[in-house]
Scaffold this motif. Structure first.
Motif, PDB file in Angstrom:
ATOM      1  N   PHE A  17     -16.530  -8.065  86.965  1.00 38.87           N
ATOM      2  CA  PHE A  17     -16.233  -9.104  87.944  1.00 38.87           C
ATOM      3  C   PHE A  17     -15.662 -10.311  87.216  1.00 38.87           C
ATOM      4  CE2 PHE A  17     -18.322  -6.513  90.725  1.00 38.87           C
ATOM      5  CZ  PHE A  17     -19.700  -6.441  90.570  1.00 38.87           C
ATOM      6  N   ASN A  18     -14.729 -10.979  87.893  1.00 39.33           N
ATOM      7  CA  ASN A  18     -14.117 -12.167  87.311  1.00 39.33           C
ATOM      8  C   ASN A  18     -14.341 -13.364  88.203  1.00 39.33           C
ATOM      9  OD1 ASN A  18     -12.981 -10.491  85.299  1.00 39.33           O
ATOM     10  ND2 ASN A  18     -11.395  -9.893  86.745  1.00 39.33           N
ATOM     11  N   CYS A  19     -14.234 -14.517  87.589  1.00 36.80           N
ATOM     12  CA  CYS A  19     -14.474 -15.761  88.304  1.00 36.80           C
ATOM     13  C   CYS A  19     -13.653 -16.844  87.623  1.00 36.80           C
ATOM     14  CB  CYS A  19     -15.976 -16.062  88.231  1.00 36.80           C
ATOM     15  SG  CYS A  19     -16.456 -17.729  88.640  1.00 36.80           S
ATOM     16  N   THR A  20     -13.044 -17.727  88.396  1.00 32.56           N
ATOM     17  CA  THR A  20     -12.382 -18.892  87.820  1.00 32.56           C
ATOM     18  C   THR A  20     -12.979 -20.151  88.437  1.00 32.56           C
ATOM     19  OG1 THR A  20     -10.635 -18.791  89.477  1.00 32.56           O
ATOM     20  CG2 THR A  20     -10.206 -17.710  87.361  1.00 32.56           C
ATOM     21  N   TYR A  21     -12.988 -21.219  87.650  1.00 37.07           N
ATOM     22  CA  TYR A  21     -13.527 -22.483  88.150  1.00 37.07           C
ATOM     23  C   TYR A  21     -12.495 -23.579  87.922  1.00 37.07           C
ATOM     24  CZ  TYR A  21     -14.774 -23.105  83.218  1.00 37.07           C
ATOM     25  OH  TYR A  21     -14.734 -23.195  81.845  1.00 37.07           O
ATOM     26  N   SER A  22     -12.502 -24.557  88.799  1.00 40.72           N
ATOM     27  CA  SER A  22     -11.422 -25.548  88.781  1.00 40.72           C
ATOM     28  C   SER A  22     -11.787 -26.814  87.998  1.00 40.72           C
ATOM     29  CB  SER A  22     -11.041 -25.938  90.205  1.00 40.72           C
ATOM     30  OG  SER A  22     -12.160 -26.507  90.881  1.00 40.72           O
ATOM     31  N   ASN A  23     -13.082 -27.106  87.872  1.00 38.84           N
ATOM     32  CA  ASN A  23     -13.486 -28.352  87.228  1.00 38.84           C
ATOM     33  C   ASN A  23     -13.609 -28.154  85.722  1.00 38.84           C
ATOM     34  OD1 ASN A  23     -14.637 -30.736  86.387  1.00 38.84           O
ATOM     35  ND2 ASN A  23     -16.182 -30.819  87.997  1.00 38.84           N
ATOM     36  N   SER A  24     -12.668 -28.708  84.986  1.00 40.19           N
ATOM     37  CA  SER A  24     -12.663 -28.534  83.529  1.00 40.19           C
ATOM     38  C   SER A  24     -13.847 -29.224  82.861  1.00 40.19           C
ATOM     39  CB  SER A  24     -11.357 -29.078  82.935  1.00 40.19           C
ATOM     40  OG  SER A  24     -11.211 -30.444  83.265  1.00 40.19           O
ATOM     41  N   ALA A  25     -14.562 -30.097  83.615  1.00 40.94           N
ATOM     42  CA  ALA A  25     -15.747 -30.765  83.063  1.00 40.94           C
ATOM     43  C   ALA A  25     -16.993 -29.894  83.152  1.00 40.94           C
ATOM     44  CB  ALA A  25     -15.981 -32.077  83.798  1.00 40.94           C
ATOM     45  N   SER A  26     -16.876 -28.706  83.736  1.00 39.34           N
ATOM     46  CA  SER A  26     -18.039 -27.826  83.876  1.00 39.34           C
ATOM     47  C   SER A  26     -18.614 -27.504  82.510  1.00 39.34           C
ATOM     48  CB  SER A  26     -17.649 -26.541  84.607  1.00 39.34           C
ATOM     49  OG  SER A  26     -17.200 -26.839  85.911  1.00 39.34           O
ATOM     50  N   GLN A  27     -19.947 -27.522  82.431  1.00 43.23           N
ATOM     51  CA  GLN A  27     -20.609 -27.351  81.139  1.00 43.23           C
ATOM     52  C   GLN A  27     -21.532 -26.147  81.077  1.00 43.23           C
ATOM     53  OE1 GLN A  27     -20.261 -29.144  78.364  1.00 43.23           O
ATOM     54  NE2 GLN A  27     -18.738 -30.494  79.278  1.00 43.23           N
ATOM     55  N   SER A  28     -22.093 -25.753  82.203  1.00 38.68           N
ATOM     56  CA  SER A  28     -23.009 -24.606  82.180  1.00 38.68           C
ATOM     57  C   SER A  28     -22.611 -23.623  83.263  1.00 38.68           C
ATOM     58  CB  SER A  28     -24.465 -25.051  82.310  1.00 38.68           C
ATOM     59  OG  SER A  28     -24.649 -25.917  83.392  1.00 38.68           O
ATOM     60  N   PHE A  29     -22.869 -22.361  82.972  1.00 38.67           N
ATOM     61  CA  PHE A  29     -22.300 -21.272  83.757  1.00 38.67           C
ATOM     62  C   PHE A  29     -23.348 -20.174  83.914  1.00 38.67           C
ATOM     63  CE2 PHE A  29     -18.236 -23.224  83.114  1.00 38.67           C
ATOM     64  CZ  PHE A  29     -18.345 -23.809  81.863  1.00 38.67           C
ATOM     65  N   PHE A  30     -23.339 -19.561  85.084  1.00 41.05           N
ATOM     66  CA  PHE A  30     -24.391 -18.583  85.381  1.00 41.05           C
ATOM     67  C   PHE A  30     -23.833 -17.471  86.251  1.00 41.05           C
ATOM     68  CE2 PHE A  30     -27.480 -21.705  84.051  1.00 41.05           C
ATOM     69  CZ  PHE A  30     -26.926 -22.908  84.454  1.00 41.05           C
ATOM     70  N   TRP A  31     -24.486 -16.345  86.183  1.00 47.35           N
ATOM     71  CA  TRP A  31     -24.357 -15.304  87.194  1.00 47.35           C
ATOM     72  C   TRP A  31     -25.698 -15.171  87.896  1.00 47.35           C
ATOM     73  CZ3 TRP A  31     -19.957 -13.305  88.926  1.00 47.35           C
ATOM     74  CH2 TRP A  31     -18.831 -13.360  88.109  1.00 47.35           C
TER      75      TRP A  31
END
Lengths: 112, 115
Positions: free
Chosen positions: A21-35
């Motif tokens: 599965f793939n995911c893209t995020y728009s906020n370049s300031a994002s710091q933590s990521f989860f599934w």
């Protein structure tokens, strides 16, 4: 532009298959990521945090590409019990009291 | 394993009525959250709470909504005058103060149906 985008699926795969599965995020300031995984009409359950170096937990492998603002989840040797919706989630802080931002999820059906 | 609990599991109410949704966060957690999920849509943040005050709230969390921690264990969400569009699953979440990444743990949710 949606903050967290995922292919909604459904992905229908046979038992034992490998699925990504793939995911893209728009906020370049994002710091933590989860599934997270979510079963039908249940709460989201944390599957794994995603670290910059990539991380693995049993049959599950998560990767992060900050330059492309892209997160992936690989499931090997799919089980019937893996059938669920997989939610890509980001947060603008590494720690602290900030809200999670959810994608709409990708639905997986593992078929016998 | 400690869990977030929520009551009731399902609440049916008439438009204009007040509802209170209850949550018991994990006991050593200090940060609390409410999220909602309208059927078929994504999970959306409502409000975060720390040290007995709201830390952040979304535009969904208008004057009809309020939160409270009435004692050392409960965390409540009140909707003063419910609308049809408030029908959704409401999830409470909590996290600890360990400085780890922002891993939040969710309760089983309350399904609110406004008729």
């Amino acid at each position: 532009r949606k903050e967290v985008e995922q292919d909604p699926g459904p992905f229908n795969v046979p038992e034992g298959a490998t699925v990504a599965f793939n995911c893209t995020y728009s906020n370049s300031a994002s710091q933590s990521f989860f599934w997270y995984r979510q079963d039908c009409r249940k709460e989201p359950k944390l599957l794994m945090s995603v670290y910059s170096s990539g991380n693995e937990d049993g049959r599950f492998t998560a990767q992060l590409n900050r330059a492309s603002q892209y997160i992936s989840l690989l499931i090997r040797d799919s089980k019937l019990s893996d059938s669920a919706t997989y939610l890509c989630v980001v947060n603008t802080l590494l720690t602290g009291n900030t809200p999670l931002v959810f994608g709409k999820g990708t639905r997986l059906s593992v078929i016998a | 394993e400690p869990e977030v609990t929520q009551t009731p599991s399902h609440q049916v109410t008439q438009m204009g009525q007040e509802v209170i949704l209850r949550c018991v966060p994990i006991s050593n957690h200090l940060y609390f959250y409410w999220y909602r999920q309208i059927l078929g849509q994504k999970v959306e943040f409502l409000v975060s709470f720390y040290n007995n005050e709201i830390s952040e709230k979304s535009e969904i969390f208008d004057d009809q909504f309020s939160v409270e921690r009435p004692d050392g264990s409960n965390f409540t969400l009140k909707i003063r005058s419910t609308k049809l569009e408030d029908s959704a699953m409401y999830f409470c979440a909590s996290r600890d103060f360990s400085g780890r990444v922002n891993e939040q743990y969710f309760g089983p949710g309350t399904r609110l149906t406004v008729t």
